[in-house]
Design a protein around this motif. Structure first.
Motif, mmCIF file in Angstrom:
data_model
loop_
_atom_site.group_PDB
_atom_site.id
_atom_site.type_symbol
_atom_site.label_atom_id
_atom_site.label_comp_id
_atom_site.label_asym_id
_atom_site.label_seq_id
_atom_site.Cartn_x
_atom_site.Cartn_y
_atom_site.Cartn_z
ATOM 1 N N GLY A 66 0.904 -1.196 0.009
ATOM 2 C CA GLY A 66 0.123 -0.105 -0.061
ATOM 3 C C GLY A 66 0.933 1.206 0.072
ATOM 4 N N LEU A 96 2.472 1.589 -3.353
ATOM 5 C CA LEU A 96 1.566 1.973 -4.403
ATOM 6 C C LEU A 96 1.208 3.460 -4.373
ATOM 7 C CD1 LEU A 96 -0.738 -0.949 -4.939
ATOM 8 C CD2 LEU A 96 1.053 -0.141 -6.267
ATOM 9 N N GLY A 137 -3.505 1.931 -3.547
ATOM 10 C CA GLY A 137 -2.198 1.926 -2.453
ATOM 11 C C GLY A 137 -3.105 2.311 -1.144
#
Length: 72
Positions: free
Chosen positions: A16, A19, A46
């Motif tokens: 996460g 991203l 994300g």
């Protein structure tokens, strides 16, 4: 009602964060420079991964009955 376990949670958190950084890092990297607005969509994914890690609940797991954590 948690359905995201330890390893799943750590992986979601790490991916996460990675991203989320994509839209900010992509313009300076030739391999990712062509993402354009897709970078922001990846960043939004994300955020979702980060939130599912924080709250230990993934709505996508519910219809399939998936649980990666131990029963409470």
């Amino acid at each position: 009602m948690a359905n995201v376990g330890g390893l799943d949670r750590v992986l979601r958190f790490v991916f996460g964060v990675v991203l989320i950084l994509v839209p900010f890092v992509a313009p300076s990297m030739p391999a990712l420079a062509g993402l354009g607005n897709w970078g922001w969509l990846i960043g939004a994914m994300g955020v979702v991964m980060l939130l599912t890690a924080i709250f230990r609940f993934c709505p996508a797991y519910v219809p399939f009955g998936i649980r990666t954590c131990e029963r409470e």
